[in-house]
Design a protein around this motif. Structure first.
Motif, PDB file in Angstrom:
ATOM      1  N   PRO A 368      33.533  43.586  33.045  1.00  0.00           N
ATOM      2  CA  PRO A 368      33.829  42.345  33.761  1.00  0.00           C
ATOM      3  C   PRO A 368      35.317  42.022  33.661  1.00  0.00           C
ATOM      4  CG  PRO A 368      31.978  42.070  32.239  1.00  0.00           C
ATOM      5  CD  PRO A 368      32.630  43.376  31.901  1.00  0.00           C
ATOM      6  N   PHE A 369      35.851  41.309  34.660  1.00  0.00           N
ATOM      7  CA  PHE A 369      37.263  40.922  34.584  1.00  0.00           C
ATOM      8  C   PHE A 369      37.475  39.496  35.080  1.00  0.00           C
ATOM      9  CE2 PHE A 369      36.607  42.917  38.643  1.00  0.00           C
ATOM     10  CZ  PHE A 369      37.466  42.322  39.550  1.00  0.00           C
ATOM     11  N   GLY A 370      36.445  38.674  34.903  1.00  0.00           N
ATOM     12  CA  GLY A 370      36.615  37.245  35.125  1.00  0.00           C
ATOM     13  C   GLY A 370      36.329  36.746  36.516  1.00  0.00           C
ATOM     14  N   VAL A 371      35.903  37.619  37.444  1.00  0.00           N
ATOM     15  CA  VAL A 371      35.578  37.181  38.806  1.00  0.00           C
ATOM     16  C   VAL A 371      34.059  37.067  38.879  1.00  0.00           C
ATOM     17  CG1 VAL A 371      35.864  37.612  41.269  1.00  0.00           C
ATOM     18  CG2 VAL A 371      37.628  38.354  39.667  1.00  0.00           C
ATOM     19  N   VAL A 372      33.549  35.927  38.476  1.00  0.00           N
ATOM     20  CA  VAL A 372      32.113  35.694  38.330  1.00  0.00           C
ATOM     21  C   VAL A 372      31.644  34.732  39.416  1.00  0.00           C
ATOM     22  CG1 VAL A 372      30.299  34.892  36.758  1.00  0.00           C
ATOM     23  CG2 VAL A 372      32.351  36.002  35.835  1.00  0.00           C
ATOM     24  N   GLY A 373      30.467  35.008  39.967  1.00  0.00           N
ATOM     25  CA  GLY A 373      29.899  34.129  40.979  1.00  0.00           C
ATOM     26  C   GLY A 373      29.368  34.922  42.153  1.00  0.00           C
ATOM     27  N   THR A 408      48.841  41.059  38.788  1.00  0.00           N
ATOM     28  CA  THR A 408      49.807  42.088  38.392  1.00  0.00           C
ATOM     29  C   THR A 408      49.113  43.272  37.726  1.00  0.00           C
ATOM     30  OG1 THR A 408      50.168  40.921  36.302  1.00  0.00           O
ATOM     31  CG2 THR A 408      51.688  40.442  38.114  1.00  0.00           C
ATOM     32  N   SER A 409      47.828  43.122  37.381  1.00  0.00           N
ATOM     33  CA  SER A 409      47.044  44.198  36.762  1.00  0.00           C
ATOM     34  C   SER A 409      45.835  44.492  37.636  1.00  0.00           C
ATOM     35  CB  SER A 409      46.569  43.799  35.358  1.00  0.00           C
ATOM     36  OG  SER A 409      47.663  43.498  34.522  1.00  0.00           O
ATOM     37  N   TRP A 410      45.415  45.752  37.663  1.00  0.00           N
ATOM     38  CA  TRP A 410      44.305  46.109  38.549  1.00  0.00           C
ATOM     39  C   TRP A 410      42.977  45.537  38.071  1.00  0.00           C
ATOM     40  CZ3 TRP A 410      39.842  49.101  37.882  1.00  0.00           C
ATOM     41  CH2 TRP A 410      39.702  49.731  36.651  1.00  0.00           C
ATOM     42  N   ASN A 411      42.863  45.228  36.767  1.00  0.00           N
ATOM     43  CA  ASN A 411      41.564  44.860  36.222  1.00  0.00           C
ATOM     44  C   ASN A 411      41.552  43.559  35.436  1.00  0.00           C
ATOM     45  OD1 ASN A 411      43.080  45.810  34.103  1.00  0.00           O
ATOM     46  ND2 ASN A 411      41.472  47.103  33.233  1.00  0.00           N
ATOM     47  N   LYS A 412      42.451  42.624  35.778  1.00  0.00           N
ATOM     48  CA  LYS A 412      42.411  41.316  35.119  1.00  0.00           C
ATOM     49  C   LYS A 412      43.368  40.356  35.814  1.00  0.00           C
ATOM     50  CE  LYS A 412      45.941  42.543  31.677  1.00  0.00           C
ATOM     51  NZ  LYS A 412      46.250  42.697  30.225  1.00  0.00           N
ATOM     52  N   GLY A 413      43.155  39.072  35.547  1.00  0.00           N
ATOM     53  CA  GLY A 413      44.116  38.047  35.926  1.00  0.00           C
ATOM     54  C   GLY A 413      44.241  37.753  37.403  1.00  0.00           C
ATOM     55  N   TYR A 414      43.146  37.835  38.175  1.00  0.00           N
ATOM     56  CA  TYR A 414      43.242  37.603  39.617  1.00  0.00           C
ATOM     57  C   TYR A 414      43.180  36.109  39.961  1.00  0.00           C
ATOM     58  CZ  TYR A 414      42.974  42.507  40.852  1.00  0.00           C
ATOM     59  OH  TYR A 414      43.261  43.839  41.008  1.00  0.00           O
TER      60      TYR A 414
END
Length: 523
Positions: A368-373, A408-414
């Motif tokens: 997971p990378f925080g994009v939930v829903g 700035t990272s492919w798998n976090k912080g969007y």
């Protein structure tokens, strides 16, 4: 003649600095005329099969070693091979199993029944070596006719379930031809095929009873043909386990490199497609390839996803890309498998693999990378000019709407930087046409919408001579437009699906569709 709309949009892009001088003469997506070339609905197609195991009576030499037989009653049935058929018969009650392979919870198991007489049941069981944990699907028959389908589950020696899972067995349904058991990780569907299309006769959702997605079952279970006779006999022409293309394909997305350019490898375009199962947690991520100059779709592999919790998940609607900078396969997938467990939540997952996941049975690590829903259909790329990773996806905001995320990272912080758009959205993708990136989206509005990148301003709709819908069907299809390099007989190709569900299933299901091939030309 260049339309006023096209000219106005070109001037708009030039003013924004989004359209370099060297591509100002290139066509915009709305200038392309897409002409349908062909259509196919693949239904458990023999050409879309990756074999795992098989029992073919005609090639047996040394039955006791190749396919060990086990008897589970005091009286033993007679088990012989005659005229290239496996015959199992008895005058009294017997229970017999014949080993024929390992186990995969996402495979399709097929049993070909030549004839039956008397009364009994025939099907598949999957169990550990000691039979302490057992999962069996049996088709009950009387004479030559099917009367019921039952699921039996035993775990650690205790009966967990023993119930009918039959849904719509037609009166007089024959036990002759194929019994097709499509395992779907957390569920299953049983079909029979005597003539014409396979007909669904049973289905079950069982993950809360026994979760076959657990890796320990993939590692320890064995597959057996199971025959329970009260009296009589069955003749079996063969059994097989395979990864298959199922009875519908959807969510078509071209695999790419990290910058979003299409992966054109070995003269073929590579696609991820959802192999349809039944309900939301039951689909499987398939990989296919196609020479874009012809319609020779080839089934290459299946991808499942490992979140390091002992379960292999069948997530779908993925975008897989090869990151040339790090020499690794990466992507974003949609966590639809959460619908199999009320404690889980749907979300986007970042996935990665050092192994090329296009071939055979592959496992990608997922986090997971925080994009939930209620978010789905992601398309990711690295925008070198902006120095950012961007994901075009669909978020449920008064219906599904396209939004653009950035990090700035492919798998976090969007975070969201554009959207939601005004129109219903599905199958969002970013593709370059004439060197300019555009955003494409299917919709419920009988249109495929084109948006500017990255601000998601509506700039037009896709032109097709025969769209993949009729006057009554759903129109939320995936556009999947790809620009080909110079040298091809046409510069644009689109592979889309329709929204016609498979007939005969019970309850909510997403079991579309057929594939539609288009070539694009600019007049």
């Amino acid at each position: 003649m260049v339309s006023l709309r096209r000219m106005a949009f070109r001037l708009f892009l030039i003013a924004l600095g989004a359209l370099p001088l060297f591509v100002q003469g290139q066509p915009a997506p709305g200038d392309i005329n897409f002409t349908r070339q062909g259509v196919r609905r693949f239904v458990f197609d023999d050409q879309h099969t990756l074999p795992l195991a098989a029992l073919k009576p005609a090639e047996v030499i040394g039955m006791s070693s190749m396919y060990p037989v086990s008897h589970h009653a005091d009286t033993h049935a007679q088990v012989t091979i005659r005229r290239d058929r496996l015959l199992i018969g008895s005058d009294t009650e017997t229970r017999t199993t014949v080993w024929f392979g390992g186990f995969n919870p996402f495979a399709t198991y097929t049993l070909e029944v030549a004839s039956s007489e008397g009364e009994g049941a025939v099907g598949f069981e999957f169990a550990d070596a000691g039979n302490a944990t057992r999962f069996a699907v049996m088709v009950l028959y009387r004479g030559q006719h099917i009367v019921d389908v039952k699921l039996a589950i035993r775990e650690a020696g205790k009966v967990v379930a023993s119930e009918s899972i039959a849904t719509n067995i037609a009166p007089g349904a024959m036990l002759q031809g194929k019994i097709i058991l499509q395992l779907l990780g957390s569920g299953l569907t049983v079909y029979t095929q005597h003539d014409g299309l396979p007909r669904p006769i049973a289905q079950s959702d069982f993950s809360q009873l026994l979760d076959l997605r657990a890796k320990r079952y993939l590692q320890t279970f064995q597959s057996r043909v199971s025959v329970h006779l009260k009296e009589g006999a069955v003749a079996i022409e063969g059994a097989a386990a395979a990864l298959t293309g199922g009875m519908g394909l959807a969510d078509i997305r071209a695999m790419t490199y990290e910058d979003g350019s299409p992966l054109l490898d070995r003269g073929r375009l590579w696609y991820t497609m959802t192999i349809r199962g039944r309900a939301l947690p039951h689909h499987v991520q398939g990989v296919f390839s196609m020479d874009p100059t012809v319609f020779d779709l080839r089934f290459e592999g299946v991808i499942v996803f490992d979140r390091a919790d002992g379960i292999l998940r069948n997530e779908v609607a993925s975008h897989i890309f090869y990151d040339r900078r790090d020499s690794v396969w990466r992507g974003i997938t949609t966590g639809f498998s959460a619908y199999a467990d009320p404690k889980e939540h749907k979300q986007l997952l970042a996935v990665e693999s050092m192994k090329d996941p296009r071939f055979g049975f592959s496992v990608m690590q997922a986090e997971p990378f925080g994009v939930v829903g209620d978010i789905e259909d992601p398309h990711i790329l690295y925008d070198a000019e902006a120095g950012k990773w961007r994901i075009l996806t669909c978020e449920h905001i008064d219906g599904y709407k396209a939004v653009l995320l950035e990090s700035t990272s492919w798998n976090k912080g969007y975070r969201r930087i554009a959207g939601p758009v005004a129109h219903n959205s599905t199958g969002t993708s970013i593709q370059r046409i004439g060197g300019v990136p555009y955003c494409f989206s299917g919709s419920s509005e009988r249109e495929i919408f084109i948006y500017s990148y990255p601000d998601l301003q509506e700039v037009g709709t896709l032109k097709m001579d025969l769209p993949p819908w009729d006057g009554e069907s759903g129109t939320r299809v995936w556009p999947n437009v790809v620009e080909l390099p110079p040298g091809y007989p046409f510069r644009y190709v689109a592979l889309m699906m329709d929204r016609f569900n498979y007939p005969g299933l019970v309850g909510p299901n997403w079991t579309y569709g057929a594939l539609y091939l288009y070539h694009g030309y600019v007049n």
